[in-house]
Scaffold this motif. Structure first.
Motif, PDB file in Angstrom:
ATOM      1  N   GLY A   1       3.946  -0.010  12.941  1.00  9.70           N
ATOM      2  CA  GLY A   1       4.664   0.145  11.689  1.00  9.70           C
ATOM      3  C   GLY A   1       5.585  -1.030  11.369  1.00  9.70           C
ATOM      4  O   GLY A   1       5.676  -1.470  10.205  1.00  9.70           O
TER       5      GLY A   1
ATOM      6  N   LEU B   1       5.664  -3.495   7.955  1.00 11.60           N
ATOM      7  CA  LEU B   1       6.845  -3.671   7.107  1.00 11.60           C
ATOM      8  C   LEU B   1       7.226  -5.154   6.982  1.00 11.60           C
ATOM      9  O   LEU B   1       7.483  -5.670   5.873  1.00 11.60           O
ATOM     10  CB  LEU B   1       8.024  -2.870   7.682  1.00 11.60           C
TER      11      LEU B   1
ATOM     12  N   HIS C   1      12.051   8.617  -1.263  1.00 17.87           N
ATOM     13  CA  HIS C   1      10.664   8.553  -0.780  1.00 17.87           C
ATOM     14  C   HIS C   1      10.407   7.240  -0.043  1.00 17.87           C
ATOM     15  O   HIS C   1       9.704   7.216   0.970  1.00 17.87           O
ATOM     16  CB  HIS C   1       9.710   8.688  -1.971  1.00 17.87           C
ATOM     17  N   ILE C   2      11.005   6.128  -0.549  1.00 19.86           N
ATOM     18  CA  ILE C   2      10.809   4.837   0.118  1.00 19.86           C
ATOM     19  C   ILE C   2      11.465   4.846   1.494  1.00 19.86           C
ATOM     20  O   ILE C   2      10.889   4.366   2.480  1.00 19.86           O
ATOM     21  CB  ILE C   2      11.385   3.709  -0.764  1.00 19.86           C
ATOM     22  N   GLU C   3      12.674   5.408   1.573  1.00 21.29           N
ATOM     23  CA  GLU C   3      13.348   5.472   2.867  1.00 21.29           C
ATOM     24  C   GLU C   3      12.578   6.350   3.849  1.00 21.29           C
ATOM     25  O   GLU C   3      12.460   6.027   5.037  1.00 21.29           O
ATOM     26  CB  GLU C   3      14.763   6.022   2.668  1.00 21.29           C
ATOM     27  N   ALA C   4      12.047   7.473   3.343  1.00 18.43           N
ATOM     28  CA  ALA C   4      11.267   8.339   4.229  1.00 18.43           C
ATOM     29  C   ALA C   4      10.007   7.636   4.724  1.00 18.43           C
ATOM     30  O   ALA C   4       9.637   7.751   5.901  1.00 18.43           O
ATOM     31  CB  ALA C   4      10.907   9.629   3.495  1.00 18.43           C
ATOM     32  N   SER C   5       9.354   6.861   3.819  1.00 26.39           N
ATOM     33  CA  SER C   5       8.154   6.121   4.245  1.00 26.39           C
ATOM     34  C   SER C   5       8.510   5.061   5.265  1.00 26.39           C
ATOM     35  O   SER C   5       7.771   4.833   6.233  1.00 26.39           O
ATOM     36  CB  SER C   5       7.483   5.478   3.025  1.00 26.39           C
ATOM     37  N   GLY C   6       9.690   4.374   5.054  1.00 24.86           N
ATOM     38  CA  GLY C   6      10.109   3.348   6.010  1.00 24.86           C
ATOM     39  C   GLY C   6      10.406   3.946   7.379  1.00 24.86           C
ATOM     40  O   GLY C   6      10.020   3.364   8.405  1.00 24.86           O
ATOM     41  N   ARG C   7      11.085   5.106   7.411  1.00 28.74           N
ATOM     42  CA  ARG C   7      11.366   5.743   8.704  1.00 28.74           C
ATOM     43  C   ARG C   7      10.086   6.158   9.401  1.00 28.74           C
ATOM     44  O   ARG C   7       9.962   6.042  10.622  1.00 28.74           O
ATOM     45  CB  ARG C   7      12.267   6.973   8.487  1.00 28.74           C
ATOM     46  N   TRP C   8       9.116   6.616   8.619  1.00 31.75           N
ATOM     47  CA  TRP C   8       7.841   7.028   9.227  1.00 31.75           C
ATOM     48  C   TRP C   8       7.088   5.821   9.783  1.00 31.75           C
ATOM     49  O   TRP C   8       6.559   5.879  10.897  1.00 31.75           O
ATOM     50  CB  TRP C   8       7.007   7.747   8.168  1.00 31.75           C
ATOM     51  N   LEU C   9       7.055   4.691   9.027  1.00 32.26           N
ATOM     52  CA  LEU C   9       6.378   3.487   9.518  1.00 32.26           C
ATOM     53  C   LEU C   9       7.087   2.899  10.733  1.00 32.26           C
ATOM     54  O   LEU C   9       6.447   2.327  11.624  1.00 32.26           O
ATOM     55  CB  LEU C   9       6.303   2.445   8.400  1.00 32.26           C
TER      56      LEU C   9
END
Length: 430
Positions: free
Chosen positions: A353, A357, A339-347
């Motif tokens: 974004g 970060l 979930h953290i990686e998915a949020s980072g890719r989205w940001l």
């Protein structure tokens, strides 16, 4: 006694001889007996006799079982004979038939049947709205149960003979019952007389149970017909002609049984010659209504083919892109790091974004460094960067870029900024 027994024996032998003779004639004696036989060809084609008559007169006859949309678009020039037992043409078929007649061809058919025509004789507009087929409505003619007869023509000998038999049967029944017969006498059974152009003599036709009825003002005037317009009406349509011929519900003039009566064969040859002495004749036994699918295929074929091609291309593209179907994944809970990686890719994909970060990591790192090194409160940004580079033995430029620089546009440079901040935190957590 002996004499009595002898007489009984002789009588019994006579009875046995007479019974044996009758049984022999009944079961063993061969005799010729007439039997009605219908050939398979006659059963399949109720107009077989008409076909043979036309062929003998020089007409080339073609038999079609169904009047469908494909046949209507490929009708050959000549004469089209529609069976009276077929379904009436619909609106689209009627338009195609009329266009075909206008080119100089001949159509022979029976119009639709309308009820209560005698009761509504003074209201022809009411009856014309009830006409069941568009061809009859176009010419203003229909079949009806009128009782009108052609008294100018001679008496029908077949019908007169039939009525004489019925009258004799009624009289015999009356004599047995001794009751008065109150039935009204039937009108004289006259034939239908037709004086047509090109006919060498008057054509006599059987009077049908139902007859034609023309509605004044609801169609064109016929070119010619029988004396009282009961059985035959011929109309002009463009360069061609349309012949409306009356027909009973069980027999018509051109059936195998009806053709041999009176001048019905001569009428068939007369109508077939309207497009030429040896014009080809197409006989249609049934009628098939045009479906919406057939109409679309006939009028919108390029559009349908284009849509089909686009559908095939989309299917091929979807198959090539997504590949074969994969088995359904397990319904287990995903790890937090996913979930953290998915949020980072989205940001990362958002316009601001990278700033969010980098600022989050800087804020977390400075909080820890200020707790571990309180003297950093008195230093500005550049002095903090030089002191931290000296303590951690990292390049001063990289430390300054990680603490003070803008977020890098390239993924590798941005990852290096985050890595420097993580190293600063890790060095002061010892």
């Amino acid at each position: 006694m002996k004499r009595r027994y002898s007489l009984l024996i002789v009588l019994a032998l006579a009875l046995l001889a007479g019974g044996g003779y009758e049984l022999w004639n009944l079961f063993f004696h061969k005799v010729w007996r007439g039997q009605v036989h219908f050939s398979d060809e006659q059963v399949k084609n109720p107009m077989l006799a008409a076909t043979r008559l036309l062929e003998a007169s020089g007409h080339k006859v073609r038999l079609e079982p169904m009047l469908n949309y494909q046949l209507l678009n490929q009708l050959p020039d000549g004469v089209l004979l529609l069976s009276p037992y077929a379904r009436q043409p619909d609106e689209r078929q009627a338009r195609l038939l009329l266009d075909w007649v206008k080119r100089g061809n001949t159509l022979i058919m029976t119009p639709g049947w309308v009820q209560n025509s005698d009761d509504k004789a003074d209201k022809p507009e009411v009856i014309s709205e009830q006409l069941p087929d568009p061809m009859g409505k176009h010419f203003g003619v229909a079949m009806s149960g009128r009782t009108r007869v052609d008294e100018a023509c001679r008496l029908d000998p077949l019908e007169a003979k039939r009525r004489a038999k019925l009258a004799a049967a009624r009289k015999a029944k009356k004599d047995e019952d001794e009751e008065e017969d109150d039935d009204e006498p039937e009108p004289p059974a006259h034939l239908v007389c037709l004086n047509a152009p090109g006919a060498a003599n008057t054509i006599e036709l059987r009077r049908q149970e139902d007859s034609l009825q023309r509605f004044e003002g609801k169609g064109p005037a016929p070119l010619w017909g029988d004396t009282l317009e009961l059985s035959v009406l011929v109309y002009a349509e463009g360069k061609g002609k349309v012949a409306m011929v009356a027909s009973d519900r069980v027999e018509s003039y051109f059936d195998n049984q009806g053709l041999r009566q009176f001048d019905h064969g001569e009428l068939l040859l007369l109508l077939a010659a309207q497009s030429g002495p040896t014009a080809p004749v197409l006989v249609v036994q049934h009628n098939e209504t045009v479906s919406w699918a057939a109409w679309l295929w006939q009028h919108c074929r390029p559009v349908l083919l284009g849509l089909a091609a686009l559908l095939l291309l989309w299917t091929w593209n979807a198959t090539r892109r997504f590949g074969p179907l994969l088995p359904a994944g397990d319904s287990v809970r995903r790890a937090l790091i996913e979930h953290i990686e998915a949020s980072g890719r989205w940001l990362w994909k958002l316009p601001q974004g990278r700033i969010l970060l980098l600022e989050a990591v800087r804020k977390r790192t400075l909080q820890q460094l200020l707790r571990r090194l309180p003297e950093l409160h008195a230093l500005d940004g550049n002095e903090r960067a030089r002191r931290l580079a000296r303590l951690t033995q990292l390049p001063e430029a990289l430390v300054s870029d990680a603490l003070l620089g803008a977020p890098a546009a390239r993924a590798a440079d941005f990852t290096r900024q985050i890595s420097i901040l993580q190293q600063l935190r890790a060095h002061h957590e010892r």
